[in-house]
Design a protein around this motif. Sequence first.
Motif, mmCIF file in Angstrom:
data_model
loop_
_atom_site.group_PDB
_atom_site.id
_atom_site.type_symbol
_atom_site.label_atom_id
_atom_site.label_comp_id
_atom_site.label_asym_id
_atom_site.label_seq_id
_atom_site.Cartn_x
_atom_site.Cartn_y
_atom_site.Cartn_z
ATOM 1 N N GLY A 169 29.924 -13.076 75.593
ATOM 2 C CA GLY A 169 31.001 -14.025 75.833
ATOM 3 C C GLY A 169 31.688 -13.868 77.173
ATOM 4 N N SER A 170 31.205 -12.940 78.014
ATOM 5 C CA SER A 170 31.863 -12.743 79.313
ATOM 6 C C SER A 170 31.646 -13.918 80.256
ATOM 7 C CB SER A 170 31.347 -11.457 79.964
ATOM 8 O OG SER A 170 29.956 -11.544 80.221
ATOM 9 N N TYR A 171 30.717 -14.808 79.913
ATOM 10 C CA TYR A 171 30.482 -15.970 80.772
ATOM 11 C C TYR A 171 31.584 -17.016 80.637
ATOM 12 C CZ TYR A 171 29.261 -18.662 76.638
ATOM 13 O OH TYR A 171 29.315 -19.310 75.432
ATOM 14 N N ARG A 172 32.347 -16.964 79.547
ATOM 15 C CA ARG A 172 33.309 -18.035 79.264
ATOM 16 C C ARG A 172 34.366 -18.201 80.342
ATOM 17 N NH1 ARG A 172 34.186 -16.524 72.940
ATOM 18 N NH2 ARG A 172 32.107 -17.142 72.185
ATOM 19 N N PRO A 173 35.100 -17.142 80.741
ATOM 20 C CA PRO A 173 36.086 -17.373 81.809
ATOM 21 C C PRO A 173 35.457 -17.827 83.118
ATOM 22 C CG PRO A 173 35.866 -15.026 81.309
ATOM 23 C CD PRO A 173 35.148 -15.757 80.237
ATOM 24 N N ALA A 176 34.698 -21.499 82.592
ATOM 25 C CA ALA A 176 35.946 -22.257 82.638
ATOM 26 C C ALA A 176 36.427 -22.437 84.073
ATOM 27 C CB ALA A 176 37.019 -21.552 81.803
ATOM 28 N N ALA A 177 36.340 -21.364 84.860
ATOM 29 C CA ALA A 177 36.745 -21.473 86.260
ATOM 30 C C ALA A 177 35.837 -22.421 87.026
ATOM 31 C CB ALA A 177 36.737 -20.087 86.901
ATOM 32 N N SER A 178 34.525 -22.348 86.763
ATOM 33 C CA SER A 178 33.583 -23.215 87.469
ATOM 34 C C SER A 178 33.838 -24.684 87.162
ATOM 35 C CB SER A 178 32.153 -22.838 87.091
ATOM 36 O OG SER A 178 31.230 -23.751 87.634
ATOM 37 N N LEU A 179 33.971 -25.024 85.877
ATOM 38 C CA LEU A 179 34.188 -26.425 85.508
ATOM 39 C C LEU A 179 35.557 -26.911 85.962
ATOM 40 C CD1 LEU A 179 32.658 -26.395 81.907
ATOM 41 C CD2 LEU A 179 31.612 -27.258 84.008
ATOM 42 N N GLY A 180 36.582 -26.069 85.771
ATOM 43 C CA GLY A 180 37.922 -26.480 86.176
ATOM 44 C C GLY A 180 38.025 -26.715 87.677
ATOM 45 N N ALA A 217 40.532 -36.967 87.138
ATOM 46 C CA ALA A 217 39.839 -35.738 87.538
ATOM 47 C C ALA A 217 40.630 -34.503 87.119
ATOM 48 C CB ALA A 217 39.605 -35.734 89.043
ATOM 49 N N LEU A 218 41.947 -34.542 87.292
ATOM 50 C CA LEU A 218 42.770 -33.394 86.897
ATOM 51 C C LEU A 218 42.786 -33.214 85.384
ATOM 52 C CD1 LEU A 218 45.790 -33.835 89.352
ATOM 53 C CD2 LEU A 218 43.783 -32.379 89.593
ATOM 54 N N THR A 219 42.817 -34.319 84.640
ATOM 55 C CA THR A 219 42.760 -34.226 83.185
ATOM 56 C C THR A 219 41.444 -33.617 82.730
ATOM 57 O OG1 THR A 219 44.182 -36.178 82.986
ATOM 58 C CG2 THR A 219 42.882 -35.552 81.049
ATOM 59 N N LEU A 220 40.359 -34.042 83.336
ATOM 60 C CA LEU A 220 39.049 -33.506 82.975
ATOM 61 C C LEU A 220 38.922 -32.042 83.375
ATOM 62 C CD1 LEU A 220 36.439 -34.324 81.646
ATOM 63 C CD2 LEU A 220 35.584 -35.085 83.854
ATOM 64 N N ALA A 221 39.528 -31.640 84.486
ATOM 65 C CA ALA A 221 39.491 -30.238 84.903
ATOM 66 C C ALA A 221 40.176 -29.342 83.873
ATOM 67 C CB ALA A 221 40.154 -30.077 86.269
ATOM 68 N N ALA A 222 41.360 -29.747 83.419
ATOM 69 C CA ALA A 222 42.079 -28.945 82.426
ATOM 70 C C ALA A 222 41.338 -28.920 81.094
ATOM 71 C CB ALA A 222 43.492 -29.496 82.238
ATOM 72 N N THR A 223 40.819 -30.077 80.669
ATOM 73 C CA THR A 223 40.101 -30.150 79.390
ATOM 74 C C THR A 223 38.848 -29.303 79.405
ATOM 75 O OG1 THR A 223 40.935 -32.401 79.060
ATOM 76 C CG2 THR A 223 39.051 -31.719 77.733
ATOM 77 N N SER A 224 38.058 -29.379 80.468
ATOM 78 C CA SER A 224 36.806 -28.632 80.537
ATOM 79 C C SER A 224 37.050 -27.132 80.569
ATOM 80 C CB SER A 224 36.010 -29.059 81.770
ATOM 81 O OG SER A 224 36.736 -28.793 82.958
ATOM 82 N N ALA A 225 38.117 -26.680 81.236
ATOM 83 C CA ALA A 225 38.422 -25.253 81.273
ATOM 84 C C ALA A 225 38.767 -24.733 79.876
ATOM 85 C CB ALA A 225 39.566 -24.986 82.245
ATOM 86 N N VAL A 226 39.562 -25.502 79.131
ATOM 87 C CA VAL A 226 39.920 -25.078 77.770
ATOM 88 C C VAL A 226 38.695 -25.087 76.864
ATOM 89 C CG1 VAL A 226 41.288 -25.687 75.742
ATOM 90 C CG2 VAL A 226 42.302 -25.837 78.028
ATOM 91 N N VAL A 227 37.871 -26.123 76.971
ATOM 92 C CA VAL A 227 36.665 -26.218 76.139
ATOM 93 C C VAL A 227 35.743 -25.044 76.396
ATOM 94 C CG1 VAL A 227 34.534 -27.533 75.846
ATOM 95 C CG2 VAL A 227 36.728 -28.707 75.813
ATOM 96 N N GLY A 233 28.716 -20.695 73.077
ATOM 97 C CA GLY A 233 27.461 -21.176 73.637
ATOM 98 C C GLY A 233 27.690 -22.109 74.804
ATOM 99 N N ILE A 234 26.936 -21.906 75.871
ATOM 100 C CA ILE A 234 27.155 -22.696 77.074
ATOM 101 C C ILE A 234 26.756 -24.154 76.865
ATOM 102 C CG2 ILE A 234 24.876 -22.059 78.010
ATOM 103 C CD1 ILE A 234 26.186 -22.168 80.809
ATOM 104 N N TRP A 235 25.692 -24.408 76.082
ATOM 105 C CA TRP A 235 25.274 -25.791 75.880
ATOM 106 C C TRP A 235 26.273 -26.551 75.021
ATOM 107 C CZ3 TRP A 235 22.282 -27.425 79.357
ATOM 108 C CH2 TRP A 235 21.299 -26.600 79.914
ATOM 109 N N THR A 236 26.867 -25.862 74.047
ATOM 110 C CA THR A 236 27.921 -26.498 73.255
ATOM 111 C C THR A 236 29.102 -26.882 74.136
ATOM 112 O OG1 THR A 236 27.266 -25.198 71.320
ATOM 113 C CG2 THR A 236 29.453 -26.208 71.280
ATOM 114 N N ALA A 237 29.470 -25.969 75.043
ATOM 115 C CA ALA A 237 30.579 -26.264 75.956
ATOM 116 C C ALA A 237 30.257 -27.454 76.855
ATOM 117 C CB ALA A 237 30.891 -25.030 76.799
ATOM 118 N N LEU A 238 29.030 -27.484 77.385
ATOM 119 C CA LEU A 238 28.666 -28.583 78.279
ATOM 120 C C LEU A 238 28.600 -29.915 77.530
ATOM 121 C CD1 LEU A 238 25.940 -26.859 80.484
ATOM 122 C CD2 LEU A 238 28.332 -27.294 81.035
#
Length: 383
Positions: A169-173, A176-180, A217-227, A233-238
Motif C-alpha cells: 500500500g505504499s504506492y497510495r500516497p 494520490a500526489a501524482s493524480l492530484g 480541474a481543481l475539483t478533479l484533483a482533490a477527488t482523485s487524490a482522495v480516491v 488496488g491501482i486499477w480500482t483507483a484509476l
Amino acid sequence: MTRVEDDKDGQDNQDDEGDPPPGRAGSAPPNRPHPSATWPAALGGVLLLIAAWLLLVNVRGALAEEREFRAAVACPTRTVSTGGSEDCLRTVTARIDRAERDTKHKGASYWLYVTEPGGKKDSAWIKGHTPGSPTAWSGAHVKVTLWRGEIRYVDFPAGRLSTHADPRGSYRPRLAASLGIGFFGLAPLWAGYWWARRSMASPLRAPWQLSLPMVGALTLAATSAVVALVTHGIWTALECVAVAAGVVLLGCTVAALALRRRQKDDDTIEVTPSVPTSEQCFAGSVLGEGRYSAGGGGYLVAAPGVLLTTPDPTGAFARRPVPSTLTFVRVRPPYWTDPHSGDYAAENVVIECHDGETPVVIVTKKENVAWVPGALESVATAP
C-alpha cells in the motif's frame, strides 16, 4: 437611473470559434493576446512533468517492491542472516527496549526500539493504534519480521501491526500526489492556453470560459487524490478516477450551456448615482493617461459638488480635485485591458469615464460605486 446590467455569471460574449466580440458602449474590444499567457502555461507544464515522474517512477517502483514483498517466502531456519540483501522473510523474537510516542507527526504513531538475537539494535516506526500502553512494553518480547534488512511488521500477543517500512500500500500516497498534481496542473495549463488563444474574444478579467474549466480541474484533483488514498488496488483507483472525470466533465458541460444561454451582449452594471450628504472618504483610484497616470493616491473623497483624490485614508491630506471635464460613461466589471492589466480586488468594479478624447477608469468597491457618478454629475453642474 444609469442603465447597466451585471453579467456576473457569464460575461464573455463569444462562442468557441473566436468571433470578434459584440461592441460594448464606452470600450473597444481587445486586439492582442493577454500579456500573462506564458507563466501559467509554463507552470502547468512543470506540474504535469512532476505528475508523470511520480506515476512512472515512484508509483511504479512502489508497486514493484510490493509485488516482490508479497512473493517473498520465509527464510530457511538454519541459514545465517545476510542482512540488507536478504530477500526472504526472516522472523525473529526480539526484546523491546523502549517505545516512544512520535510527536512530530499527526495521529497515533510510535517508535519501537528492540534488541534482536545476537545483540543487534533496531528500531521501527509503527503508525496507528497499538495494543496496550507503549510505556508498558519495555522488556516484553515480540516477533519482528525483517525483509531486506528492515522491520516490516511486528507481531504482538494481541495482533500484528505493520511498520512504516511495510511496502504493501505504499504506492497510495505517491499515486494520490501524482493524480492530484496532474489534474491540478491542467488548471494553469488551460489558463495559459485561453489567455494566449482565446482572450481576444473577451476583455473580461475572469470570464466563465476561463474559470469554469479551472474549477473542474481543481475539483478533479482533490477527488482523485482522495480516491487514490482510500481504494485498494491501482486499477480500482484509476477506474474510480475515470468515473469522477466523467461526472466533472458532464457537470462542466451543463454549467457551460447554462452560462452560455445567460450571457448578454452588454456587461454594464446598473447603478443609481447618488451624492453623499457629507464628505465620504473611501478606497479608489483614478487611472488613465496623461495627468491621470499617477492614480490619485488610492483614496477618493465624495461630497455634494466635490470629487477629490488623496493618499490619506482620512481624506484630509494632499486633496486634489478631479477635473470637471471628466464625464461618466458607465459601470462595468474589470477588463484585463484596463490599466495594471485589470488586476484589481474581487470586490472592485470599474467606472468608465472620458476626459475629452482620453479614456479614464475609476476603480472602487461595489458599495461605494454609486457615489462616484453622483459626485461627477454634481461637480459638472456646480457653479
